[in-house]
Motif scaffolding. Sequence first.
Motif, PDB file in Angstrom:
ATOM      1  N   ARG A 175       0.821  -1.212   0.000  1.00 10.56           N
ATOM      2  CA  ARG A 175       0.000   0.000   0.000  1.00 10.56           C
ATOM      3  C   ARG A 175       0.858   1.267   0.000  1.00 10.56           C
ATOM      4  NH1 ARG A 175      -5.003  -1.362   4.194  1.00 10.56           N
ATOM      5  NH2 ARG A 175      -5.516  -3.408   3.301  1.00 10.56           N
ATOM      6  N   TYR A 176       0.305   2.322  -0.552  1.00 10.05           N
ATOM      7  CA  TYR A 176       0.969   3.621  -0.582  1.00 10.05           C
ATOM      8  C   TYR A 176      -0.080   4.715  -0.466  1.00 10.05           C
ATOM      9  CZ  TYR A 176      -0.694   3.903  -5.414  1.00 10.05           C
ATOM     10  OH  TYR A 176      -1.493   3.937  -6.537  1.00 10.05           O
ATOM     11  N   GLY A 177       0.354   5.948  -0.266  1.00  7.97           N
ATOM     12  CA  GLY A 177      -0.569   7.071  -0.172  1.00  7.97           C
ATOM     13  C   GLY A 177      -0.756   7.548   1.248  1.00  7.97           C
ATOM     14  N   THR A 178      -1.767   8.382   1.464  1.00 13.30           N
ATOM     15  CA  THR A 178      -2.041   8.951   2.775  1.00 13.30           C
ATOM     16  C   THR A 178      -2.788   7.951   3.632  1.00 13.30           C
ATOM     17  OG1 THR A 178      -4.165   9.886   2.063  1.00 13.30           O
ATOM     18  CG2 THR A 178      -2.191  11.246   1.747  1.00 13.30           C
ATOM     19  N   MET A 179      -2.869   8.238   4.920  1.00 12.11           N
ATOM     20  CA  MET A 179      -3.571   7.344   5.844  1.00 12.11           C
ATOM     21  C   MET A 179      -5.051   7.256   5.507  1.00 12.11           C
ATOM     22  SD  MET A 179      -1.271   6.077   7.724  1.00 12.11           S
ATOM     23  CE  MET A 179      -2.329   5.275   8.942  1.00 12.11           C
ATOM     24  N   SER A 180      -5.643   8.344   4.998  1.00 12.89           N
ATOM     25  CA  SER A 180      -7.072   8.347   4.689  1.00 12.89           C
ATOM     26  C   SER A 180      -7.379   7.790   3.301  1.00 12.89           C
ATOM     27  CB  SER A 180      -7.619   9.779   4.784  1.00 12.89           C
ATOM     28  OG  SER A 180      -6.942  10.633   3.875  1.00 12.89           O
ATOM     29  N   MET A 181      -6.360   7.689   2.450  1.00 10.74           N
ATOM     30  CA  MET A 181      -6.571   7.216   1.084  1.00 10.74           C
ATOM     31  C   MET A 181      -5.427   6.282   0.699  1.00 10.74           C
ATOM     32  SD  MET A 181      -8.539   7.194  -1.580  1.00 10.74           S
ATOM     33  CE  MET A 181      -9.584   8.661  -1.448  1.00 10.74           C
ATOM     34  N   LYS A 182      -5.558   5.023   1.096  1.00  9.37           N
ATOM     35  CA  LYS A 182      -4.522   4.052   0.805  1.00  9.37           C
ATOM     36  C   LYS A 182      -4.803   3.359  -0.530  1.00  9.37           C
ATOM     37  CE  LYS A 182      -1.506   3.939   4.217  1.00  9.37           C
ATOM     38  NZ  LYS A 182      -0.073   4.117   3.994  1.00  9.37           N
ATOM     39  N   GLU A 183      -3.850   3.477  -1.459  1.00  9.28           N
ATOM     40  CA  GLU A 183      -3.932   2.770  -2.726  1.00  9.28           C
ATOM     41  C   GLU A 183      -3.067   1.514  -2.652  1.00  9.28           C
ATOM     42  OE1 GLU A 183      -5.951   3.600  -5.046  1.00  9.28           O
ATOM     43  OE2 GLU A 183      -6.551   5.571  -4.287  1.00  9.28           O
ATOM     44  N   ARG A 184      -3.206   0.638  -3.653  1.00  9.29           N
ATOM     45  CA  ARG A 184      -2.532  -0.655  -3.598  1.00  9.29           C
ATOM     46  C   ARG A 184      -1.852  -1.014  -4.907  1.00  9.29           C
ATOM     47  NH1 ARG A 184      -7.182  -0.645  -0.780  1.00  9.29           N
ATOM     48  NH2 ARG A 184      -7.268  -1.697   1.248  1.00  9.29           N
ATOM     49  N   VAL A 185      -0.760  -1.744  -4.790  1.00 11.96           N
ATOM     50  CA  VAL A 185      -0.184  -2.452  -5.922  1.00 11.96           C
ATOM     51  C   VAL A 185       0.033  -3.895  -5.468  1.00 11.96           C
ATOM     52  CG1 VAL A 185       0.921  -0.445  -6.959  1.00 11.96           C
ATOM     53  CG2 VAL A 185       2.205  -1.840  -5.317  1.00 11.96           C
ATOM     54  N   TYR A 186       0.169  -4.780  -6.440  1.00 11.68           N
ATOM     55  CA  TYR A 186       0.272  -6.212  -6.137  1.00 11.68           C
ATOM     56  C   TYR A 186       1.532  -6.782  -6.781  1.00 11.68           C
ATOM     57  CZ  TYR A 186      -4.563  -5.558  -4.753  1.00 11.68           C
ATOM     58  OH  TYR A 186      -5.710  -5.099  -4.146  1.00 11.68           O
ATOM     59  N   LEU A 187       2.285  -7.518  -5.977  1.00  8.96           N
ATOM     60  CA  LEU A 187       3.509  -8.153  -6.437  1.00  8.96           C
ATOM     61  C   LEU A 187       3.249  -9.636  -6.661  1.00  8.96           C
ATOM     62  CD1 LEU A 187       6.591  -8.285  -6.939  1.00  8.96           C
ATOM     63  CD2 LEU A 187       6.858  -8.647  -4.469  1.00  8.96           C
ATOM     64  N   SER A 188       3.605 -10.117  -7.853  1.00  8.42           N
ATOM     65  CA  SER A 188       3.449 -11.529  -8.203  1.00  8.42           C
ATOM     66  C   SER A 188       4.799 -12.089  -8.634  1.00  8.42           C
ATOM     67  CB  SER A 188       2.419 -11.679  -9.332  1.00  8.42           C
ATOM     68  OG  SER A 188       2.373 -13.019  -9.796  1.00  8.42           O
ATOM     69  N   PRO A 189       5.590 -12.630  -7.697  1.00  8.77           N
ATOM     70  CA  PRO A 189       6.913 -13.162  -8.037  1.00  8.77           C
ATOM     71  C   PRO A 189       6.895 -14.683  -8.212  1.00  8.77           C
ATOM     72  CG  PRO A 189       6.754 -12.843  -5.679  1.00  8.77           C
ATOM     73  CD  PRO A 189       5.387 -12.562  -6.253  1.00  8.77           C
ATOM     74  N   PHE A 190       7.902 -15.178  -8.903  1.00  8.21           N
ATOM     75  CA  PHE A 190       8.142 -16.620  -9.034  1.00  8.21           C
ATOM     76  C   PHE A 190       9.534 -16.891  -8.477  1.00  8.21           C
ATOM     77  CE2 PHE A 190       4.764 -15.926 -11.982  1.00  8.21           C
ATOM     78  CZ  PHE A 190       4.058 -17.139 -12.065  1.00  8.21           C
ATOM     79  N   LYS A 191       9.590 -17.719  -7.456  1.00  9.25           N
ATOM     80  CA  LYS A 191      10.834 -17.975  -6.738  1.00  9.25           C
ATOM     81  C   LYS A 191      11.284 -19.418  -6.930  1.00  9.25           C
ATOM     82  CE  LYS A 191      12.538 -18.307  -1.948  1.00  9.25           C
ATOM     83  NZ  LYS A 191      12.162 -18.110  -0.529  1.00  9.25           N
ATOM     84  N   ASP A 192      12.532 -19.590  -7.381  1.00  8.19           N
ATOM     85  CA  ASP A 192      13.107 -20.925  -7.500  1.00  8.19           C
ATOM     86  C   ASP A 192      13.573 -21.366  -6.118  1.00  8.19           C
ATOM     87  OD1 ASP A 192      14.520 -23.266  -8.142  1.00  8.19           O
ATOM     88  OD2 ASP A 192      15.224 -22.439 -10.034  1.00  8.19           O
ATOM     89  N   LEU A 193      13.153 -22.536  -5.693  1.00 11.96           N
ATOM     90  CA  LEU A 193      13.547 -23.016  -4.378  1.00 11.96           C
ATOM     91  C   LEU A 193      15.024 -23.400  -4.331  1.00 11.96           C
ATOM     92  CD1 LEU A 193      10.441 -25.098  -3.237  1.00 11.96           C
ATOM     93  CD2 LEU A 193      11.114 -22.778  -2.600  1.00 11.96           C
ATOM     94  N   TYR A 194      15.659 -23.513  -5.485  1.00 13.78           N
ATOM     95  CA  TYR A 194      17.099 -23.719  -5.498  1.00 13.78           C
ATOM     96  C   TYR A 194      17.777 -22.348  -5.429  1.00 13.78           C
ATOM     97  CZ  TYR A 194      21.740 -25.399  -6.645  1.00 13.78           C
ATOM     98  OH  TYR A 194      23.080 -25.704  -6.595  1.00 13.78           O
ATOM     99  N   GLY A 195      18.282 -22.016  -4.292  1.00 11.61           N
ATOM    100  CA  GLY A 195      18.967 -20.738  -4.106  1.00 11.61           C
ATOM    101  C   GLY A 195      18.060 -19.574  -3.766  1.00 11.61           C
ATOM    102  N   GLY A 196      16.743 -19.754  -3.944  1.00 14.65           N
ATOM    103  CA  GLY A 196      15.808 -18.698  -3.576  1.00 14.65           C
ATOM    104  C   GLY A 196      15.754 -17.533  -4.536  1.00 14.65           C
ATOM    105  N   VAL A 197      16.310 -17.671  -5.737  1.00 11.98           N
ATOM    106  CA  VAL A 197      16.351 -16.568  -6.686  1.00 11.98           C
ATOM    107  C   VAL A 197      14.954 -16.269  -7.233  1.00 11.98           C
ATOM    108  CG1 VAL A 197      16.811 -18.042  -8.694  1.00 11.98           C
ATOM    109  CG2 VAL A 197      17.576 -15.659  -8.700  1.00 11.98           C
TER     110      VAL A 197
END
Length: 244
Positions: A88-110
């Motif tokens: 979330r970002y923005g002011t306390m009264s008006m919080k906007e959102r972005v969404y993170l969608s990552p793909f993580k390899d369990l080998y090394g965590g990259v």
Amino acid sequence: MIKHYHPAFGYWTVTDDLRVKWHLKIDHKRVYRLMQANHLSAKVYNLRAGKYDSSKGPQGKKAQNRLHRRFMTDRPLQKVVTDISEFRYGTMSMKERVYLSPFKDLYGGVILGYTITDRPLTSYVLAGLQQVINKRPNNLGYRMTIHSDQGIQYQSHAYRAALKKQHIFQSMSRRGNCYDNAAMESFFHTMKVEMYFTHHYATKAALIQAMETWIGYYNQKRDRHKLKGATPNAYWDSALKKIV
């Protein structure tokens, strides 16, 4: 030197940095004592607060749990985990959102690929998946498994069809069991503790820049004790060169 470390770092992370970057021969027990004496213990935050629920929406087809919490692997691109998290970002009264969608390899965590978007649509998840596919060599020699929760994006026909086309096994956590995807939850926790919970981002641009910078740092510069002081990128690249 120790005073310059991020307050979220534990003593093992600090020890690895002192050994690799500063070339100091120092025992982790001594680092622990120094951190305790200087009140530098890692802070703990509640990641569950405000967590995005990806299960709301039209239901598709669920997949079986192929991983069963077996998060260990001895080769890259064999076991990959993914999820979506809200920032979330923005002011306390008006919080906007972005969404993170990552793909993580369990080998090394990259982090193999990711997208940051205003809306957690399936199309954006597919864009991140394509980044993973682009890094997979044709002569890998074994099939990949991608594990997620039961979010509607992963149940969708488009996502399932994309996995099938690439001969990728699909795996899903059991309903309401976050421990089945603990490896991905751990990444989100580390990221939010180090760049999100301790800062306020007034604009979307500022937040996204910070997120992208941190992911680059995590992949390319953040030494990990489990990787014997190597970064996820270096550890992963080295293993892949031995296979292909």
